[in-house]
Design an enzyme around this catalytic site. Structure first.
Site, mmCIF file in Angstrom:
data_model
loop_
_atom_site.group_PDB
_atom_site.id
_atom_site.type_symbol
_atom_site.label_atom_id
_atom_site.label_comp_id
_atom_site.label_asym_id
_atom_site.label_seq_id
_atom_site.Cartn_x
_atom_site.Cartn_y
_atom_site.Cartn_z
ATOM 1 N N HIS A 57 1.120 -1.151 0.173
ATOM 2 C CA HIS A 57 0.454 0.307 -0.403
ATOM 3 C C HIS A 57 1.248 1.475 0.095
ATOM 4 C CE1 HIS A 57 -3.442 2.631 0.955
ATOM 5 N NE2 HIS A 57 -2.786 3.465 1.916
ATOM 6 N N GLU A 58 1.898 1.014 1.038
ATOM 7 C CA GLU A 58 2.506 2.389 0.972
ATOM 8 C C GLU A 58 3.520 2.939 -0.407
ATOM 9 O OE1 GLU A 58 1.667 4.199 2.903
ATOM 10 O OE2 GLU A 58 0.946 3.437 4.485
ATOM 11 N N HIS B 294 2.067 4.535 -3.201
ATOM 12 C CA HIS B 294 2.113 5.982 -2.868
ATOM 13 C C HIS B 294 3.779 6.338 -4.144
ATOM 14 C CE1 HIS B 294 -1.144 7.255 -0.825
ATOM 15 N NE2 HIS B 294 -1.133 6.159 0.325
#
Length: 211
Positions: free
Chosen positions: A173-174, A177
């Protein structure tokens, strides 16, 4: 044999890490350096654009990088139950993340500079995800169950490790980003994609023709 080009790209990225811009340095050092930086939101057009931008490699030896790492942790701690944060979420398009390690005793928070996923398992899990930068959004997403990760620390020391389970989900998820990928966009893309349902136990047309 497929791993060599990926590692080569990783090292080239470290060598070519661009210096922080004057604007980035200003954001990093604004106010009290021991406090949290504001978390960018998709509801603000300018902040949303930053969140959609691809991040550059960070210089781990730059003193400003250490300040950014510290303030990002404070930003994460200021949230209500956040388990990870990426530098774009505080306005800096650099490859730095914090992740809560549920795979370690005491579930510590750890930072990662220039993290790179060199391998993902084909086996995936489906689970819920939210985002500190997207108000009132939560949905189900598929993520690889196991990943192999490479990164450096503030001394420039390189590490490699294999991560699985929920912690692997946070990493994925990170790191998304860092490439300007938001889960709201991922869900919209999934809705627009068409999938053909396949019965895994049904013989293919080719096999049927051979009968």
């Amino acid at each position: 044999m497929k791993k060599l080009p990926i590692l080569l790209i990783f090292f080239i990225g470290l060598l070519n890490a661009q210096k922080l811009t004057a604007k980035e340095i200003s954001i990093i050092n604004q106010g009290d350096i021991n406090t949290a930086l504001p978390i960018y939101q998709t509801t603000d057009a300018s902040q949303h654009q930053t969140l959609l931008s691809i991040s550059s490699e960070a210089d781990p030896l730059d003193p400003n990088t250490a300040v950014l790492v510290k303030r990002m942790k404070e930003s994460l701690l200021s949230t209500d139950g956040g388990v990870g944060i990426a530098a774009p979420q505080v306005g800096i398009n650099r490859k730095i993340i914090w992740v809560q390690r549920f795979d370690k005793e005491g579930t510590p928070l750890e930072y990662f500079i220039n993290p790179f996923i060199v391998w993902r398992s084909d086996l995936q899990n489906l689970g819920p995800e939210g985002d500190l930068s997207i108000p009132e959004f939560r949905d189900q997403f598929y993520r690889s169950k196991v990943i192999q990760l490479e990164y450096v620390d503030l001394k420039g020391q390189k590490y490699s490790e294999i991560v699985e389970g929920f912690t692997a989900v946070i990493f994925q998820h990170e790191i998304d980003h860092l490439f300007g990928i938001l889960i709201s966009d991922k869900k919209e893309k999934e809705k627009n994609d068409s999938y053909k349902k396949v019965d895994a136990y049904q013989k293919s047309d080719v096999m049927k023709d051979r009968r």
